[in-house]
Write a protein that holds these residues in place. Sequence first.
Motif, mmCIF file in Angstrom:
data_model
loop_
_atom_site.group_PDB
_atom_site.id
_atom_site.type_symbol
_atom_site.label_atom_id
_atom_site.label_comp_id
_atom_site.label_asym_id
_atom_site.label_seq_id
_atom_site.Cartn_x
_atom_site.Cartn_y
_atom_site.Cartn_z
ATOM 1 N N ALA A 138 -61.643 -48.525 -2.779
ATOM 2 C CA ALA A 138 -60.740 -49.611 -2.153
ATOM 3 C C ALA A 138 -59.227 -49.152 -1.927
ATOM 4 C CB ALA A 138 -60.712 -50.694 -3.362
ATOM 5 N N ARG A 139 -58.374 -48.353 -2.768
ATOM 6 C CA ARG A 139 -57.206 -47.913 -2.268
ATOM 7 C C ARG A 139 -57.301 -47.031 -0.933
ATOM 8 N NH1 ARG A 139 -51.877 -48.590 -2.031
ATOM 9 N NH2 ARG A 139 -50.707 -46.508 -2.144
ATOM 10 N N VAL A 140 -58.339 -46.265 -0.820
ATOM 11 C CA VAL A 140 -58.520 -45.466 0.443
ATOM 12 C C VAL A 140 -58.566 -46.279 1.399
ATOM 13 C CG1 VAL A 140 -59.729 -43.779 1.734
ATOM 14 C CG2 VAL A 140 -59.201 -43.240 -0.645
ATOM 15 N N ASP A 141 -59.507 -47.350 1.238
ATOM 16 C CA ASP A 141 -59.837 -48.500 2.469
ATOM 17 C C ASP A 141 -58.306 -49.085 2.711
ATOM 18 O OD1 ASP A 141 -62.316 -47.764 2.656
ATOM 19 O OD2 ASP A 141 -63.051 -49.334 1.543
ATOM 20 N N GLU A 142 -57.621 -49.372 1.841
ATOM 21 C CA GLU A 142 -56.278 -50.080 1.891
ATOM 22 C C GLU A 142 -55.428 -49.242 2.733
ATOM 23 O OE1 GLU A 142 -52.817 -51.641 -1.061
ATOM 24 O OE2 GLU A 142 -54.667 -51.562 -1.758
ATOM 25 N N VAL A 143 -55.248 -47.968 2.212
ATOM 26 C CA VAL A 143 -53.959 -47.185 2.884
ATOM 27 C C VAL A 143 -54.302 -46.424 4.115
ATOM 28 C CG1 VAL A 143 -52.687 -47.111 0.719
ATOM 29 C CG2 VAL A 143 -54.446 -45.303 1.411
ATOM 30 N N TRP A 144 -55.629 -46.130 4.256
ATOM 31 C CA TRP A 144 -55.977 -45.172 5.443
ATOM 32 C C TRP A 144 -56.638 -46.002 6.482
ATOM 33 C CZ3 TRP A 144 -60.436 -40.918 5.311
ATOM 34 C CH2 TRP A 144 -60.252 -39.977 6.463
ATOM 35 N N THR A 145 -55.718 -46.607 7.362
ATOM 36 C CA THR A 145 -56.092 -47.480 8.457
ATOM 37 C C THR A 145 -56.126 -47.068 9.902
ATOM 38 O OG1 THR A 145 -53.706 -48.182 8.569
ATOM 39 C CG2 THR A 145 -55.048 -49.616 7.118
ATOM 40 N N ASP A 146 -55.686 -45.703 9.888
ATOM 41 C CA ASP A 146 -55.603 -45.021 11.117
ATOM 42 C C ASP A 146 -56.330 -43.766 10.884
ATOM 43 O OD1 ASP A 146 -55.525 -43.585 13.609
ATOM 44 O OD2 ASP A 146 -53.525 -44.219 13.944
ATOM 45 N N MET A 147 -57.794 -43.343 11.308
ATOM 46 C CA MET A 147 -58.576 -42.461 10.968
ATOM 47 C C MET A 147 -58.141 -41.272 11.657
ATOM 48 S SD MET A 147 -60.335 -43.933 8.505
ATOM 49 C CE MET A 147 -61.885 -43.247 8.075
ATOM 50 N N ARG A 148 -57.546 -41.207 12.678
ATOM 51 C CA ARG A 148 -57.152 -39.889 13.333
ATOM 52 C C ARG A 148 -56.082 -39.144 12.743
ATOM 53 N NH1 ARG A 148 -53.699 -42.535 18.097
ATOM 54 N NH2 ARG A 148 -53.148 -43.649 16.517
ATOM 55 N N PRO A 149 -56.277 -37.787 12.575
ATOM 56 C CA PRO A 149 -55.430 -36.798 12.023
ATOM 57 C C PRO A 149 -54.026 -36.958 12.490
ATOM 58 C CG PRO A 149 -57.376 -35.888 12.739
ATOM 59 C CD PRO A 149 -57.627 -37.183 13.308
ATOM 60 N N ALA A 150 -53.100 -36.808 11.724
ATOM 61 C CA ALA A 150 -51.601 -36.913 11.958
ATOM 62 C C ALA A 150 -51.338 -36.016 13.428
ATOM 63 C CB ALA A 150 -50.829 -36.363 10.948
ATOM 64 N N GLY A 151 -51.867 -34.988 13.471
ATOM 65 C CA GLY A 151 -51.503 -34.073 14.697
ATOM 66 C C GLY A 151 -52.140 -34.713 16.069
ATOM 67 N N LEU A 152 -53.163 -35.205 15.868
ATOM 68 C CA LEU A 152 -53.638 -35.915 16.987
ATOM 69 C C LEU A 152 -52.927 -37.187 17.397
ATOM 70 C CD1 LEU A 152 -55.887 -36.620 19.481
ATOM 71 C CD2 LEU A 152 -57.305 -37.672 17.534
#
Length: 67
Positions: free
Chosen positions: A44-58
Amino acid sequence: MNDERRYRVVVNDEDQYSMWPADLELPAGWRAEGFEGTRQECAARVDEVWTDMRPAGLRRRMDAAVG
């Protein structure tokens, strides 16, 4: 299946999230995000905080192309 283990939310340098058993050493390239709980709580925490699945470099490259 009743999973009694404790997990922690982890993140890598590309801002990708996962969860890892709290009693195991973290794999190379991953750091603890700060949340620990049951598998369901961590998911649930991952779902809450990981809202943009693109890697940071992209994300950086795409932002630079637009800006």
